[in-house]
Write a protein that holds these residues in place. Structure first.
Motif, short mmCIF file in Angstrom:
data_model
loop_
_atom_site.label_atom_id
_atom_site.label_comp_id
_atom_site.label_asym_id
_atom_site.label_seq_id
_atom_site.Cartn_x
_atom_site.Cartn_y
_atom_site.Cartn_z
N VAL A 1 77.48 35.62 56.40
CA VAL A 1 78.44 34.63 56.50
C VAL A 1 79.87 34.66 56.22
O VAL A 1 80.38 35.97 55.54
CB VAL A 1 77.96 33.37 55.58
CG1 VAL A 1 76.70 32.80 56.04
CG2 VAL A 1 78.12 33.77 54.14
N ASP A 2 80.76 34.01 56.52
CA ASP A 2 82.16 34.15 55.87
C ASP A 2 82.35 34.14 54.45
O ASP A 2 81.46 33.22 53.93
CB ASP A 2 83.10 33.29 56.78
CG ASP A 2 83.28 33.36 58.23
OD1 ASP A 2 83.23 34.31 58.79
OD2 ASP A 2 83.95 32.15 58.66
N LEU B 1 78.02 28.53 49.21
CA LEU B 1 77.47 27.48 50.19
C LEU B 1 75.97 28.13 50.51
O LEU B 1 74.79 27.45 50.21
CB LEU B 1 78.28 26.88 51.09
CG LEU B 1 77.44 25.92 52.06
CD1 LEU B 1 77.15 24.47 51.12
CD2 LEU B 1 78.46 25.24 53.20
N ALA B 2 76.33 29.19 51.35
CA ALA B 2 75.07 30.13 51.77
C ALA B 2 73.97 30.34 50.96
O ALA B 2 72.62 30.04 50.96
CB ALA B 2 75.36 31.08 52.58
N ALA C 1 62.60 28.81 58.62
CA ALA C 1 63.34 28.29 57.47
C ALA C 1 64.85 28.73 57.93
O ALA C 1 65.83 28.05 57.61
CB ALA C 1 62.86 29.60 56.24
N ALA C 2 64.97 29.75 58.77
CA ALA C 2 66.27 29.78 59.28
C ALA C 2 66.88 29.05 60.29
O ALA C 2 68.04 28.65 60.27
CB ALA C 2 66.40 31.31 59.74
N ALA C 3 65.85 28.33 60.94
CA ALA C 3 66.24 27.21 61.81
C ALA C 3 67.05 25.94 61.15
O ALA C 3 67.79 25.20 61.65
CB ALA C 3 64.96 26.57 62.46
N GLY C 4 66.72 25.94 59.82
CA GLY C 4 67.52 24.94 59.01
C GLY C 4 68.84 25.19 58.32
O GLY C 4 69.50 24.41 57.90
N LEU C 5 69.24 26.44 58.80
CA LEU C 5 70.44 26.99 58.30
C LEU C 5 71.57 26.45 59.42
O LEU C 5 71.39 26.46 60.69
CB LEU C 5 70.72 28.40 57.97
CG LEU C 5 69.52 28.74 56.98
CD1 LEU C 5 69.46 30.27 56.77
CD2 LEU C 5 70.03 28.11 55.77
N PRO C 6 72.82 26.43 59.18
CA PRO C 6 73.77 26.34 60.14
C PRO C 6 73.98 27.38 61.31
O PRO C 6 73.67 28.56 60.85
CB PRO C 6 75.22 26.43 59.37
CG PRO C 6 74.74 25.68 57.85
CD PRO C 6 73.40 26.47 57.83
N ALA C 7 73.79 27.05 62.58
CA ALA C 7 73.83 27.87 63.74
C ALA C 7 74.71 28.78 63.44
O ALA C 7 74.51 30.13 64.13
CB ALA C 7 73.70 27.05 64.90
N HIS C 8 76.08 28.81 62.93
CA HIS C 8 76.97 29.73 63.03
C HIS C 8 76.79 30.88 62.02
O HIS C 8 77.58 31.70 61.91
CB HIS C 8 78.44 29.16 63.14
CG HIS C 8 78.69 28.73 61.66
ND1 HIS C 8 78.33 27.35 61.34
CD2 HIS C 8 79.42 29.14 60.64
CE1 HIS C 8 78.57 27.13 60.19
NE2 HIS C 8 79.17 28.08 59.45
#
Length: 77
Positions: free
Chosen positions: A8-9, A15-16, A54-61
């Protein structure tokens, strides 16, 4: 052992990390991803279907990948 790596940035690193803790991980290792990004390494289990769900629930970007790692790595986390 399969590691889950979330990239992530830098501005979204905390947040991540919080999102990973909310998934129930027991450890998160932060590494520099270069070019203003951060990599968050953790484990979500060895079942790739569970990891993908689990990853599908994270923001797509937020980019993610899995990496096969030596079992001994778990001791350092």
């Amino acid at each position: 052992m399969i590691a889950f790596v979330l990239t992530v940035d830098e501005a979204e690193g905390e947040l991540a990390s919080d999102a990973l803790w909310a998934l129930g991980v027991v450890a998160v290792e932060e590494r520099s991803g270069g070019a203003g990004t951060v990599e968050l390494w953790t484990a979500l289990g060895d079942d790739l279907h569970v990891v993908a769900d689990a990853a599908a629930g994270l923001p797509a970007h937020w980019a993610w990948r899995t990496v096969e790692v030596d079992e001994g790595v778990a001791d350092t986390w």
